[in-house]
Design a protein around this motif. Structure first.
Motif, short mmCIF file in Angstrom:
data_model
loop_
_atom_site.label_atom_id
_atom_site.label_comp_id
_atom_site.label_asym_id
_atom_site.label_seq_id
_atom_site.Cartn_x
_atom_site.Cartn_y
_atom_site.Cartn_z
N HIS A 196 0.80 -1.23 0.00
CA HIS A 196 0.00 0.00 0.00
C HIS A 196 0.84 1.27 0.00
N GLN B 181 -7.76 10.64 9.49
CA GLN B 181 -7.96 10.16 8.13
C GLN B 181 -9.34 9.53 8.01
N ASP B 188 -9.74 7.92 -3.65
CA ASP B 188 -8.98 9.10 -3.23
C ASP B 188 -7.53 8.89 -3.65
N ASP B 193 -1.99 6.42 1.03
CA ASP B 193 -3.11 6.03 1.89
C ASP B 193 -2.54 5.53 3.23
#
Lengths: 465, 465
Positions: A196, B181, B188, B193
């Motif tokens: 990620h 967050q 997004d 992230d």
């Protein structure tokens, strides 16, 4: 250590023919798709294997040469375009286009990063599976770029973004070490999920060289309708009701304003069946039961108040309805430039966004044109503003003000200024303006861990001031 | 600066009654659920708001007091149990149990971290939505702990793990800054992230104080069958065929070996309808169409070769079939201890895993008992070994050897030693043995950025040697 030495070592490594330096050879890599950014690289390298990418990264470290990874060069915000310094090496990944594994029984496939999205879809189809990511540039864009952007597109409502579709990655780190996180696992709690970090990082943390991606059963039934409704709130109410009734069969929920349809009619005439305040493109898909699916959609629509509506009766009609939606960007271009936004809000907030942003823009620029269309099911609209002055003159002089008005509304509604297109060069200063400073500073701290010498795609948003 | 000073400042901050120090008060926080780890904290703090958590973290930094976040204390691997040093402060999050927002139209809800999973399911239901995470300890475990573990459970096949269900997080960083967050967005691309750093980090990077979670339409139709098949390969073939035919309607695909069913029959008698080489619990669910769904499943099964099978004809029968699966863990306990594994492999590799691990264990420990059951649809099996010696004597003397045999097979098949239970204290040395050293060292570098003083849940796997 000179550039010449570096290029010579690079040529030895990957072969002279894969180190492009002639002006006409490197040109396609220097200009972004929207022709906003023209860079000047030292050269363009086209390595052929992961091992070559790793060696190339090591070499670049030794010579302090910045690297700009590039897939299909279809970024809409200049994310893959080098700066004008003449120092950076563009690394084109297109020769890494091998299929590493297709595991249909695990619903996964592992591909090198340079495989185009269209080819990835085809590889899945050959295994009787679906790879659902789909977007306008799918013929050129590559898996690696889709990951670096966290691409969205036309099927996010049901299948998620590229982040959701990635099971594992292989990444060459800036120092040339290879982080192999390829994995066909759906569940893994053995440590942090490092992939990620790289998804959505726009090439600023490493070079993605391969990925394991999710596959799905192929839909064998589809029902598609183009429907007009009275207002945006009705559209969003329908979204909820459709999900409630059809669950994951609801694959597409796109929304287009009356101005969009009027514009389409201006250029395409009676291909546009009707004009309503808001027009929805709704598609259901299922693994089976074409007749039942169509009937169910017809029945559902019959119980609702709509302004107008068309249901596709054949694959040809279905494609024609889709074509209207897909023609929006191109058609708009023919009318002249516009200030484009790729905003996202919670889908429940779409009516409020449209009302508030529309009002604020009309106050600031009476008579301006707004084209609003997009993936309403994901809360993501393309919201393009033009004619802020008569005859659309000097439009871009108003860009900062227009953006400020739009983004103020977006952030009041807990949205984002970049739902699926990324930040690149285009939106760095807007990211600075709207993103939580703590979040941004954390991101930049992470960058210093992974890329301490700042050689990966420098000058973009992770580099900081 | 003494502990007494710290505790006094802490009491001033959150109230004396929420700083537990008496032996009987702190006992429930000191022992893990499986009674393997008994810690000794300085005290247990029960802050009531995010602001108090943030102040508490700042205070802990100033006094260099390690923090061990704890939700429902249901970790199966000691992830939330403090060490025995008497230095750490356990931070129980259970008073943070507020519903911040339910946005049914956006299919999302925002809850504080201390809300139990069962309560979260209920909050969703009250909004006519489904929150799909479901696991054995749902009455006690909390949202924050589910996130910190990246919990899996019974509905991952269709809905994903807790990582997939989290849209946004609020995290108090070790220095007391609050990273907000929280977000209801599906798409997004405005930066990295960051939530993925904290999901699965087992409290080693910060304190999760709230989360925005995905909601889904509530299924209104269900068809459930318990079916016996001849071998594991047939089971996996069925998994593919069921997904192909029923797409996302396939919600559950659990697998239990003949030994599991025999054991269940020993304790439960004729509640167990049959014993086959492999028994599958299959459930389809849909937003509508109970009759059609049942008929479709019956029809599909009729075309297949099965050893035996039962289809639930009522909600009571459905629950009885589920009960068999859910009773597995408890029933096994009554037979004595076992060496437990929570392994994951690509689901296509389950037959190979069972064959290879079974053979290797039988060679090393002739006559040993293996109970294999679990979430085959996710490639995740609970694989519990006992009776490595007569009368199950000195079982745990064989633990290292048994684990080594099992994990060797798992990693040969590109699997994981922790599919859904995490690492905690139990598996740290196995993580060291099997995880890619580069990945592990990167994780630890990230830890130094977020928690430079190493105060978050120290002594676990991110702390390093």
């Amino acid at each position: 250590m000179s550039s010449a030495e570096f290029l010579s070592a690079l040529s030895n490594l990957i072969g002279t023919r894969y180190v492009l330096q002639a002006r006409q050879d490197i040109e396609p890599f220097c200009l972004d798709m929207r022709s906003r950014y023209l860079g000047q690289p030292l050269a363009v390298a086209l390595p052929g294997t992961r091992a070559e990418v790793a060696e190339l990264a090591r070499l670049a470290q030794r010579f302090c040469v910045p690297l700009v990874p590039q897939g299909g060069n279809t970024s809409t915000c200049g994310a893959a375009t080098p700066d004008a310094s003449g120092r950076a090496l563009v690394v084109g990944l297109r020769r890494l286009d091998r299929t590493i594994e297709v595991d249909a029984a695990n619903n996964s496939m592992t591909l090198e990063a340079g495989v185009t999205l269209a080819r990835a879809q085809q590889i899945a189809e050959e295994a009787d599976r679906l790879f659902p990511l789909s977007l306008a540039s799918e013929g050129s864009c590559q898996i690696g770029g889709n990951l670096a952007t966290n691409a969205g597109g036309l099927a996010v409502l049901r299948y998620g973004t590229m982040r959701d579709l990635a099971l594992g990655l292989e990444v060459v780190l800036p120092d040339g070490r290879v982080l192999n996180q390829l994995s066909g696992l759906r569940k893994d709690t053995s440590g942090l999920d490092l992939k990620h970090l790289f998804i959505g990082s726009e090439g600023q943390l490493g070079l993605i060289t391969a990925a394991t991606l999710k596959l799905f059963p192929r839909p064998r039934a589809r029902a598609t309708a183009l429907v007009g409704v009275a207002d945006a709130q009705t559209a969003i109410d329908w979204l909820g009701a459709l999900r409630d009734r059809f669950a994951d069969r609801l694959t597409t929920f796109e929304m287009m304003s009356a101005d969009c349809l009027t514009l389409l009619r201006d250029y395409q005439g009676d291909k546009v069946p009707f004009i309503a305040p808001w027009t929805l493109l709704i598609e259901l898909s299922d693994s089976d039961g074409q007749q039942a699916l169509e009937s169910a959609l017809v029945e559902w629509l019959a119980e609702r108040e709509m302004v107008d509506g068309v249901i596709a009766q054949s694959e040809g009609e279905r494609l024609a309805l889709w074509q209207l939606r897909e023609d929006m960007s191109e058609t708009q271009k023919r009318r002249g430039p516009s200030i484009k936004h790729d905003i996202g809000v919670p889908s429940s907030a779409i009516p409020a966004f449209l009302a508030q942003a529309g009002l604020a823009l009309e106050q600031a620029f009476p008579g301006c044109s707004i084209m609003a269309f997009g993936h309403a099911g994901d809360g993501n609209l393309h919201y393009n503003v033009s004619f802020t002055r008569p005859r659309n003159a000097d439009l871009f002089d108003d860009e900062e003000r227009v953006n400020r008005i739009v983004y103020d509304v977006v952030y009041r509604l807990n949205g984002t200024l970049a739902a699926e297109h990324g930040i690149g060069q285009l939106k760095t200063h807007w990211l600075e303006a709207y993103k939580d400073p703590l979040a941004l500073s954390l991101m930049r701290s992470l960058k210093t861990v992974l890329d301490p010498n700042g050689l990966m795609n420098p000058g973009k948003w992770l580099s900081g001031e």
